[in-house]
Every structure is written in structure tokens, then in C-alpha cells.
Scaffold this motif. Structure first.
Motif, mmCIF file in Angstrom:
data_model
loop_
_atom_site.group_PDB
_atom_site.id
_atom_site.type_symbol
_atom_site.label_atom_id
_atom_site.label_comp_id
_atom_site.label_asym_id
_atom_site.label_seq_id
_atom_site.Cartn_x
_atom_site.Cartn_y
_atom_site.Cartn_z
ATOM 1 N N MET A 166 26.762 51.939 11.198
ATOM 2 C CA MET A 166 26.602 53.282 11.731
ATOM 3 C C MET A 166 26.309 53.168 13.225
ATOM 4 N N PHE A 177 31.236 58.985 10.502
ATOM 5 C CA PHE A 177 29.884 58.805 11.017
ATOM 6 C C PHE A 177 29.111 60.114 11.163
ATOM 7 N N ALA A 178 29.629 61.194 10.565
ATOM 8 C CA ALA A 178 28.867 62.448 10.512
ATOM 9 C C ALA A 178 28.093 62.553 9.203
ATOM 10 N N PRO A 210 26.234 58.556 17.731
ATOM 11 C CA PRO A 210 27.423 59.026 17.017
ATOM 12 C C PRO A 210 28.536 59.404 17.984
ATOM 13 N N VAL A 237 30.597 64.617 16.902
ATOM 14 C CA VAL A 237 29.694 64.771 15.758
ATOM 15 C C VAL A 237 28.426 65.487 16.204
ATOM 16 N N ARG A 262 23.963 64.058 23.517
ATOM 17 C CA ARG A 262 24.508 64.092 22.166
ATOM 18 C C ARG A 262 24.735 65.541 21.781
#
Length: 550
Positions: A211, A400-401, A215, A219, A448
Motif C-alpha cells: 500500500m 489503493f482506495a 495514495p 484517491v 492529499r
């Protein structure tokens, strides 16, 4: 062995259908040495019988496979290390090839809600074990929907993680590039705990991956915008009515945006209708010879037919898939997740018997493409049909969400969600949006994507000319009640200061009111600094404005 586990073993023995291929004995469980503590301490779990448990044969529902596994699969070992207790190996569509739960020499499984309707597969036994209350957690696999379909047909939560996050070392492969270990539970809370225990790369698994610490830019930390198909779906009437009710519920947990899903549905057809079935032939084709009563005839026929597929066919299929992926993933520039039904209907055992290939193929209409397109998904219960059978939908998001998607699943089911910690929030409306030319500046500053949102009503937007055209957002200018598209980014406090230094008049930092009643800083424009003839409010946001490129 605990009294609880003894009760689970007795419950497994009392099931009215062949959910288990093998139930573990007390000595076998003790030899696996589950940890005495951990986040899953004392939680019994079942294991689909294409996943290795040390000392137990992994048969994939093929009785000819009798060699005990030398060690447990990575996924099983991680649950053991977290304190979970395995109680048995579960039935499946042979070699994990099927979505019906009937392709097994051990017998067909049926939904716990109806003895006449299929359980869904290939993780049929794992779903039954959870739905019947034998265990709270079971491992399955999901290559084409094999975890999500039985979850939907039995009222469960089925988590299909991003490919590679849960290693597949120790899983008898179906399609190694697409296989995923999945979980079946009754709650998202337990699914989340299991997910965190299971993920992480394995050096012995060439398909595993970690992971990311940060992200991908698209995302969002909080999912607020869900895409739904913009045209009617091909659903059986009882499913269609339940789907409409599910969409109404979805509107209570997120904002819905109609989108074209044709690229997703075409990609789904490639898995069995294109050359990708050849991967199954390469993965386990040698186990299909010689023929005999130990082999399911439908599975054998489907996989052996791939011998006619050429290398050129495969490369043509990969090219078409890349084209469809590029089209499909553009949807996620402006939405966080996609909502689809898990299946078009819920067939009976008799319907599958009369058309085993056709009925199975239709069940994969909305699931087959998820791994091909490198997406993650969570199947969640969505009420019941008029006939009392459970109805399930799937929440689908980019790779990866997984964590924000689990949060959305919790909200869907009314389970509590821990709000994410944030630094400083900033609303952006133009070139800094995901996929736009200056988005890289936010990422470079440590930003992010926090959430996709809309302004409160009353805002207007104007084109502001310059070396790079920009939108000018004007507050209190009589704009639409529905607001305009924005993104909320989470930045270090110093990052906002650095970004502010790059913003030229007539834009300036000011308060932006959002559709949820909150207010965050964002870039607004002095109404005296815009050209009234350059009003672009009608496009609903900068991304919808066709002249944004210049």
C-alpha cells in the motif's frame, strides 16, 4: 481448543449443505499454533480450499489432489499471527472457475435464504459458513467476482482488495495476474480488522505489492461522490426494483453523478469472451488431464477450449483492454467510487443446470472487469428483493482506495466511522484539480485529496485569461442552488503559504462555503476583476468547461 471453537465445529457438521470439504480436528488446529493475542484473537475462520493450510491438502474441489500443503498461505499465516483460529476448508467451484457454487464434485451449495437458489461462487462454501453463523470470518478468492457474488447472494460483506495488497503465495492459482484473496464477513468492522492484518508485500509472491504511503492523487480520503450508470441496466425485474431502492439509499450517503459505464461493461466481457481465459489454461490446465469423475465437466470444457487461443489473440486483447482502461479510469477524475449491482439476477439451481455456461457468464456482467481494470471493490448488502432474497451492490474505486472505500461501506451499513485526521484544508476549483495541469503542485507540497465536493449555492464562475486560463469563483453572485464542483485538499500549513505565493490577482484566498454546511479556505475572485461576458457557471465547474485548455 476453546468451547467457542468446538461449537463452531459442531455447527459446521450440522449444515444442511456441503459448505465444508474438510473440518479441522482439535489436534490439527493446535498444530497450526494460532497466536494467543492479536487483533483477531479467538476469532474462528474458514478457508476456501484453494488456499493452503499447513498439513492439510489443498484440493480446489478436485479430489485427486491429496498432497498436504507444506506450509500455510501467507494470508492464512497472517490471520493465525493475528490470533484467528481456522476450523475448516470450504467448498468452491472447482479450481475457482465459476460464479454459481454448483461446479463441485462435493455437491452444489445454495443460498442460506433459499434452497432453490444458488449460493454464488466460486467462494460458495466460505459464504455459507459465514451466512449460516458457523464462523464470523472466512477467506475466499475473487478473480472475476468469486467473493462478491456469494456475498451478495447471502447478505454478506465481501471485500475484494486492490490486486496484490494481500499476497497470493499459497493460493492454487486461477489467473495469477488477477487473483485476489478476499474476506467474507457480516460487518465492515471485522472486514477492516482482517484487511489490516492481511495486507503487505511478500517477497515470495511476485504479484504482491505494498500500500503506498501516499495514495495516488485521485484517491480521496473521504468518499463523497459516487458514480451511477447513466442508462438502465439489464436486470431481472426483482433485481431492478431492488436496484432503484439501493440508488435511493446511496443518495443518502453521497452525491450521485450519472456516468457512462460502457467501457467497464465491455472490459468485463474480455475475461471469458476474450483471450484472457488462456491464463487459466496456463495456471492449472495440467490438472485437467486425464479426464475423470474427479473433474467438473463444465470447468474442464471452458478451460481446455483456451488451447485454440494464440499469442496474437492475447496481445490484441491486451491492447483493447488498455484502451478500455484509459476510458474507464477517466470516470474517477471527478468521482470517488462507482456503484453497481453485483449481479443482474439471482438464478435458481435448475436454471444453472439447464444452461451452466450462459447463466454463469451473465452473473459476471458487473464483476468481471474489476481486476482487469485494477480496481478495488466492496460488496455490501442492499436490502431484499420483493421475493425475500437478499440484494447486494458493490462499491468500486481505483487501486489503493481500499481504506476510504471501507469507510464508505461502513456508512452504507450505518456502522461507525472514525473521521480522518487532517492538517489544513484548501478548496481548489481550477488547474489544481485532479488530472489538471497544476495538480502536481499540490502533490509536491505534500497534499492529499481529502474530498470531492460542491460549493454551497450562490457561487458563479468566470474564465480569467492569462498564460494559463483560470476560473474565477465569485461568492454571493446569484449562482445555482446546486453549487459548483470543487476539490478539498489536505495540505501542511506551510504548503498553503507556498501555494498562495504562486496565485496572481484577481484571485485571493478567502472562505468557501460547501454543500455540507462547512467552510474552508479557497481561492476566490474579486467580482470587479472578472469579465461579465466570460461567465462559465452553466458548465457546473472548471472540469466541465470545454475552453479550459486555452
Amino acid at each position: 481448543m476453546s468451547v467457542l471453537t468446538s461449537a463452531m465445529l459442531n455447527a459446521a457438521a450440522d449444515l444442511d449443505q456441503p459448505a465444508f470439504i474438510r473440518r479441522l480436528g482439535p489436534d490439527e488446529i493446535a498444530a497450526l499454533r494460532p497466536a494467543a493475542d492479536g487483533p483477531l484473537a479467538g476469532v474462528p475462520f474458514a478457508v476456501k480450499d484453494n488456499i493452503d493450510v499447513a498439513g492439510i491438502p489443498t484440493t480446489a474441489a478436485c479430489p485427486a489432489l491429496t498432497e498436504p500443503a507444506p506450509r500455510s498461505a501467507t494470508a492464512v499465516q497472517r490471520l493465525l499471527d493475528a490470533g484467528a483460529i481456522p476450523i475448516g476448508k470450504t467448498n468452491l467451484d472447482q479450481f475457482a472457475t465459476g460464479l454459481v457454487g454448483t461446479r463441485s464434485p462435493h455437491g452444489a451449495c445454495h443460498s442460506v435464504f433459499s434452497a432453490d437458489h444458488v449460493s454464488g461462487g466460486s467462494s460458495s462454501g466460505s459464504a455459507i459458513a459465514v451466512a449460516a453463523g458457523v464462523v464470523p470470518l472466512a477467506l475466499g478468492t475473487d478473480t472475476a467476482g468469486s467473493g462478491r457474488v456469494p456475498a451478495a447472494f447471502n447478505g454478506l460483506v465481501g471485500v475484494k482488495p486492490t490486486r496484490g495488497l494481500v499476497p497470493t503465495r499459497g493460493v492454487l492459482p486461477a489467473c495469477p495476474s488477477l487473483d485476489c484473496v478476499t474476506t467474507l464477513t457480516r460487518t465492515v468492522s471485522l472486514a477492516r480488522t482482517a484487511f489490516e492484518a492481511l495486507i503487505g508485500p511478500d517477497p515470495d509472491d511476485p504479484w504482491s505489492r505494498a500500500m503506498p504511503v501516499v495514495p495516488p492523487p485521485e484517491v480521496a480520503r473521504t468518499i463523497r461522490v459516487i458514480a451511477v450508470p447513466d442508462t438502465p441496466l439489464d436486470l431481472d425485474p426483482p433485481h431492478a426494483a431492488a436496484w432503484q431502492a439501493a440508488c435511493a439509499h446511496a443518495a443518502s450517503v453521497a452525491r450521485l453523478v450519472p456516468v457512462d459505464v460502457s467501457a467497464f461493461l465491455e472490459a468485463a466481457q474480455l475475461l471469458y469472451g476474450g483471450p484472457f481465459v488462456a491464463e487459466r489454461l496456463g495456471a492449472f490446465g495440467q490438472l485437467l488431464e486425464p479426464d475423470g469423475p474427479h473433474l467438473d465437466p463444465t470447468v474442464r470444457r471452458i478451460v481446455r477450449a483456451a488451447a485454440t487461443i494464440t499469442g496474437a489473440d492475447v496481445f490484441r486483447g491486451q491492447q483493447r483492454l488498455a484502451e478500455l482502461r484509459a476510458t474507464a479510469l477517466r470516470v474517477f477524475l471527478s468521482v470517488d467510487a462507482l456503484l453497481l449491482p453485483v449481479t443482474p439476477g439471482h438464478p435458481t439451481l435448475a436454471e444453472v443446470a439447464s444452461d451452466p455456461v450462459g447463466v454463469n457468464a451473465r452473473l459476471g456482467t458487473y464483476t468481471n472487469m474489476v481486476n482487469l481494470l485494477d480496481l478495488c471493490a466492496v460488496a455490501v448488502p442492499a436490502g431484499h428483493r420483493d421475493d425475500g432474497l437478499p440484494f447486494g451492490v458493490q462499491l468500486i474505486a481505483p487501486a489503493f482506495a481500499d481504506r476510504p472505500l471501507l469507510d464508505l461501506a461502513s456508512r452504507w451499513l450505518g456502522e461507525p466511522v472514525q473521521p480522518p485526521s487532517v492538517r489544513s484544508l484548501l478548496a481548489v476549483v481550477g488547474a489544481h484539480l485532479t488530472g489538471e495541469p497544476l495538480n502536481h503542485q499540490l502533490v509536491a507540497l505534500g497534499g492529499r485529496l481529502h474530498a470531492r465536493a460542491r460549493t454551497a449555492g450562490g457561487y458563479r464562475m468566470y474564465r480569467v485569461d492569462g498564460p494559463l486560463p483560470r476560473p474565477g469563483l465569485v461568492r454571493g453572485a446569484g449562482g445555482p442552488v446546486s453549487g459548483l464542483e470543487v476539490e478539498i485538499w489536505d495540505l501542511p500549513a506551510a504548503g498553503i503559504g507556498e501555494l498562495l505565493a504562486t496565485v496572481a490577482p484577481p484571485l485571493a484566498l478567502g472562505p468557501v462555503d460547501l454543500d455540507d454546511g462547512s467552510t474552508v479556505p479557497g481561492f476566490l475572485t474579486d467580482p470587479n476583476g472578472v469579465d461579465a461576458t466570460a461567465d462559465i457557471t452553466e458548465y457546473g465547474g472548471w472540469r466541465g468547461y470545454p475552453g479550459r485548455a486555452g
